[in-house]
Design a protein around this motif. Structure first.
Motif, PDB file in Angstrom:
ATOM      1  N   ASN A 167      51.365  63.151  51.090  1.00 20.09           N
ATOM      2  CA  ASN A 167      50.853  64.514  51.007  1.00 20.09           C
ATOM      3  C   ASN A 167      49.892  64.647  49.836  1.00 20.09           C
ATOM      4  OD1 ASN A 167      50.858  67.483  51.412  1.00 20.09           O
ATOM      5  ND2 ASN A 167      51.881  67.429  49.423  1.00 20.09           N
ATOM      6  N   ARG A 168      50.376  64.287  48.646  1.00 17.75           N
ATOM      7  CA  ARG A 168      49.558  64.416  47.427  1.00 17.75           C
ATOM      8  C   ARG A 168      48.821  63.105  47.184  1.00 17.75           C
ATOM      9  NH1 ARG A 168      49.803  68.062  43.275  1.00 17.75           N
ATOM     10  NH2 ARG A 168      51.677  69.045  44.070  1.00 17.75           N
ATOM     11  N   TYR A 228      54.137  72.404  54.410  1.00 16.27           N
ATOM     12  CA  TYR A 228      54.487  71.972  53.042  1.00 16.27           C
ATOM     13  C   TYR A 228      55.526  72.904  52.413  1.00 16.27           C
ATOM     14  CZ  TYR A 228      53.847  71.070  48.026  1.00 16.27           C
ATOM     15  OH  TYR A 228      54.060  70.803  46.691  1.00 16.27           O
ATOM     16  N   ASN A 251      59.329  71.694  51.682  1.00 17.43           N
ATOM     17  CA  ASN A 251      59.951  72.040  50.398  1.00 17.43           C
ATOM     18  C   ASN A 251      61.105  73.027  50.483  1.00 17.43           C
ATOM     19  OD1 ASN A 251      58.425  70.282  48.924  1.00 17.43           O
ATOM     20  ND2 ASN A 251      56.793  71.754  48.553  1.00 17.43           N
ATOM     21  N   TRP A 304      63.688  69.456  51.725  1.00 19.13           N
ATOM     22  CA  TRP A 304      64.081  69.219  50.315  1.00 19.13           C
ATOM     23  C   TRP A 304      65.467  69.784  50.040  1.00 19.13           C
ATOM     24  CZ3 TRP A 304      61.618  66.669  46.278  1.00 19.13           C
ATOM     25  CH2 TRP A 304      62.151  66.869  45.007  1.00 19.13           C
ATOM     26  N   ASP A 338      57.428  59.687  52.120  1.00 19.76           N
ATOM     27  CA  ASP A 338      58.173  60.905  51.823  1.00 19.76           C
ATOM     28  C   ASP A 338      58.462  61.884  52.967  1.00 19.76           C
ATOM     29  OD1 ASP A 338      59.639  61.603  49.673  1.00 19.76           O
ATOM     30  OD2 ASP A 338      57.984  62.213  48.424  1.00 19.76           O
ATOM     31  N   TYR A 339      59.165  62.954  52.552  1.00 14.28           N
ATOM     32  CA  TYR A 339      59.737  63.917  53.501  1.00 14.28           C
ATOM     33  C   TYR A 339      58.694  64.821  54.140  1.00 14.28           C
ATOM     34  CZ  TYR A 339      59.258  66.901  49.398  1.00 14.28           C
ATOM     35  OH  TYR A 339      58.748  67.587  48.319  1.00 14.28           O
ATOM     36  N   HIS A 340      57.480  64.837  53.613  1.00 19.02           N
ATOM     37  CA  HIS A 340      56.425  65.625  54.263  1.00 19.02           C
ATOM     38  C   HIS A 340      56.019  64.953  55.570  1.00 19.02           C
ATOM     39  CE1 HIS A 340      55.914  65.517  49.820  1.00 19.02           C
ATOM     40  NE2 HIS A 340      55.932  66.833  49.963  1.00 19.02           N
ATOM     41  N   HIS A 350      61.315  59.247  48.945  1.00 27.94           N
ATOM     42  CA  HIS A 350      61.427  59.353  47.481  1.00 27.94           C
ATOM     43  C   HIS A 350      62.553  60.300  47.065  1.00 27.94           C
ATOM     44  CE1 HIS A 350      57.598  57.281  46.375  1.00 27.94           C
ATOM     45  NE2 HIS A 350      57.365  57.532  47.651  1.00 27.94           N
ATOM     46  N   THR A 351      63.150  60.952  48.027  1.00 30.57           N
ATOM     47  CA  THR A 351      64.239  61.901  47.749  1.00 30.57           C
ATOM     48  C   THR A 351      65.570  61.209  48.040  1.00 30.57           C
ATOM     49  OG1 THR A 351      64.199  62.630  50.038  1.00 30.57           O
ATOM     50  CG2 THR A 351      62.831  63.869  48.469  1.00 30.57           C
ATOM     51  N   ARG A 354      60.284  69.004  35.843  1.00 30.45           N
ATOM     52  CA  ARG A 354      59.509  70.006  36.566  1.00 30.45           C
ATOM     53  C   ARG A 354      60.518  71.101  36.910  1.00 30.45           C
ATOM     54  NH1 ARG A 354      55.640  67.798  41.030  1.00 30.45           N
ATOM     55  NH2 ARG A 354      57.537  67.465  42.247  1.00 30.45           N
ATOM     56  N   ARG A 367      55.522  73.791  42.302  1.00 27.38           N
ATOM     57  CA  ARG A 367      55.630  74.496  43.595  1.00 27.38           C
ATOM     58  C   ARG A 367      55.712  76.012  43.426  1.00 27.38           C
ATOM     59  NH1 ARG A 367      60.115  70.166  45.662  1.00 27.38           N
ATOM     60  NH2 ARG A 367      58.791  68.378  45.350  1.00 27.38           N
TER      61      ARG A 367
HETATM   62  O1  F6P Z   1      60.235  63.629  43.147  1.00 32.29           O
HETATM   63  C1  F6P Z   1      60.343  63.322  44.494  1.00 32.29           C
HETATM   64  C2  F6P Z   1      59.053  63.605  45.207  1.00 32.29           C
HETATM   65  O2  F6P Z   1      59.301  63.452  46.567  1.00 32.29           O
HETATM   66  C3  F6P Z   1      57.923  62.685  44.785  1.00 32.29           C
HETATM   67  O3  F6P Z   1      57.872  61.506  45.441  1.00 32.29           O
HETATM   68  C4  F6P Z   1      56.750  63.513  45.117  1.00 32.29           C
HETATM   69  O4  F6P Z   1      55.653  63.117  44.377  1.00 32.29           O
HETATM   70  C5  F6P Z   1      57.225  64.891  44.788  1.00 32.29           C
HETATM   71  O5  F6P Z   1      58.583  64.915  44.989  1.00 32.29           O
HETATM   72  C6  F6P Z   1      56.497  65.926  45.589  1.00 32.29           C
HETATM   73  O6  F6P Z   1      56.188  66.953  44.754  1.00 32.29           O
HETATM   74  P1  F6P Z   1      54.990  67.967  44.970  1.00 32.29           P
HETATM   75  O7  F6P Z   1      55.498  69.002  45.906  1.00 32.29           O
HETATM   76  O8  F6P Z   1      54.687  68.528  43.647  1.00 32.29           O
HETATM   77  O9  F6P Z   1      53.855  67.170  45.496  1.00 32.29           O
END
Ligand code: F6P
Length: 487
Positions: free
Chosen positions: A20-21, A104, A109, A113, A164-166, A188-189, A300, A338
């Motif tokens: 995503n990022r 997102y 999230n 998440w 990741d979860y996105h 990553h979660t 964060r 976020r």
């Molecule tokens: O910390 C876990 C994580 O999934 C990272 O891998 C990822 O960079 C972050 O959360 C996503 O955060 P954001 O919503 O700020 O991109």
């Protein structure tokens, strides 16, 4: 769906990363020009170290400035528009704003998440009605956009690393479009156990698992999260799982699981911490400490980080061990995250309120018990790592937690780590940390007390061992493992 032949993809990238990022973002400066901001984090530093034009990184435009930059670049290919993209080719996807926000904010999230971090307050949340179905459709569209872009840009037989979860649906969608590719998904979660995961509507729970099983390799940060994934596959899909070999076989395909802990690039971190801006911040901190001990936390402002219970534990410490009054300062960095989500904004408010209460309750004319900073300042964070006596990392649940690793790596005199048993990092650091139940505020206060009392020599020895464990799998090795897993 965009149908592409392997021919159409000739000349494409042999390695693709999708997240995503991305590694850079854009902002508009005071003269109205677009400026590039370089990103940080494990994935970015892992790829930077690869520095090969073989890699194409596909990510989403996250802001209006990103969208402007993307629209000005041919096909969103930012490297072709002359932007500095840290040595990799970069394609940024201009996904319609509403679709992006639903995918997102709401699905990734506020739902996935929360599911994986076990954060729902089940008497009232979640509720899955027609609005959620609309948002789920947007999440699918968002995953489609990634699958289309990758299918278009991947060389025949390319290796694709989906993050990741996105992007839980992307691997399967991509396989449908390009069966020739070798695909990995990395979480990553944490991964929720079945009773948490089954909060999702049944069809969506299946879709998420099947999406990841579209990959050849599914990576996790710890064995614990990999096992939870296996349990969910057995429970929800009745898939054939092999706990020893870490494989899932379903509908005639086998996905291998891998455990790839992410660690710290010690050289890069030290290099950054040796810059003069860090020393300048260290001088300010030393001045504020006046020789007192520092109890540090750096997070964060995510609800899963458990910052409020951490502050309550400090309050409890001052109540039950008043001998620390005027001998310690709690330095709290709670950086914005976020902020489009009201829960996250509200959480920052609660952190500020509790910090103020502690100040009112214990503050003295010549003593400030707690310093709270909510503006992100990486140099100040690094300076604090160098000076801290105790580092508190008490998440409700966390995939890994790199703060727990960065602290010991940069500490000069050794840091005592108070670490939640629910953080992935406990698998590597638990033997030398003081491990706590993150919900038990009293026990956390006692752990901080114990950490403060730890003899200097023991603290240094433990901290050095944790630093070694934290640097055992730097981002380059972590990335290489995933590429190797794809052959
Ligand atoms: O910390 C876990 C994580 O999934 C990272 O891998 C990822 O960079 C972050 O959360 C996503 O955060 P954001 O919503 O700020 O991109």
């Amino acid at each position: 769906m965009e149908q592409l032949s392997a021919d159409a993809a000739q000349g494409g990238a042999p390695i693709i990363v999708a997240s995503n990022r991305g590694p850079i973002s854009f902002e508009v400066d005071s003269s109205g020009d677009l400026r590039v901001r370089q990103g940080a984090g494990g994935l970015v530093s892992g790829l930077v170290s690869l520095r090969t034009p073989d890699v194409l990184w596909v990510c989403a435009a996250l802001s209006e400035s990103d969208r402007l930059a993307t629209r000005a670049a041919p096909g969103g290919r930012l490297d072709k528009a002359g932007h500095e993209t840290q040595g990799t080719r970069l394609r940024m996807l201009d996904i319609p704003l509403t679709t992006y926000s639903r995918a997102y904010n709401t699905v990734a999230n506020s739902t996935l998440w929360f599911v994986h971090h076990l954060m729902f307050d089940t008497p009232t949340t979640p509720t899955f009605g027609s609005a959620f179905r609309r948002d789920w459709a947007a999440y699918k569209e968002y995953n489609d956009a990634f699958a289309d872009a990758i299918a278009q840009d991947a060389a025949p037989g390319a290796r694709v690393l989906v993050q990741d979860y996105h992007l839980t649906l992307a691997a399967r969608k991509l396989r449908e479009r390009r069966p020739d590719l070798r695909i990995a998904h990395f979480s990553h979660t944490p991964w929720a156990p079945p009773e948490g995961f089954r909060l999702l509507p049944d069809d969506i729970a299946r879709e998420v698992l099947l999406g990841i099983l579209g990959a050849d390799h599914a990576g996790f940060l710890t064995r614990r999260w990999a096992h939870s994934f296996l349990d969910c596959c057995a429970d929800v899909l009745a898939a054939d799982v092999d706990v020893e070999r870490l494989t899932v076989t379903h509908e005639g395909r086998t996905t291998e699981l891998g455990v790839h802990p992410l660690g710290i690039d010690s050289e890069r971190l030290h290099e950054r911490a040796d810059q003069p801006d860090v020393e300048a911040r260290a001088a300010v901190l030393r001045e504020a400490l006046h020789g007192m001990r520092m109890i540090l936390r750096v997070d964060r402002t995510e609800l899963s980080k458990n910052i409020v219970r951490g502050l309550e534990a400090y309050r409890e410490l001052l109540l039950t061990h008043p001998e620390w009054i005027k001998r310690v300062v709690h330095v709290v960095f709670a950086y914005p995250s976020r902020h489009d989500l009201p829960e996250y904004r509200a959480y920052t408010g609660v952190i500020q309120r509790v910090a103020r209460e502690i100040e009112h309750e214990f503050g003295l004319p010549d003593w400030t018990p707690l310093l709270l900073h909510i503006e992100d300042d990486f140099a100040r964070t690094l300076a604090a790592y160098r000076l801290a006596d105790v580092l508190v990392v008490n998440p409700i649940r966390d995939g890994m937690n790199l703060v727990a690793k960065e602290g010991p790596v940069l500490s000069t005199r050794g840091v005592a780590l108070v670490l939640s048993r629910e953080a992935g990092a406990v698998a590597e650091l638990g033997a030398d940390a003081i491990v706590v139940n993150p919900f038990d505020v009293q026990a956390t206060a006692e752990a901080i007390h114990e950490a403060l009392l730890m003899p200097d020599e023991e603290r240094l020895r433990r901290s050095q061992r944790m630093a070694r464990a934290a640097t055992a799998s730097p981002p380059t090795a972590w990335l290489a493992q995933q590429l190797d897993a794809l052959g």
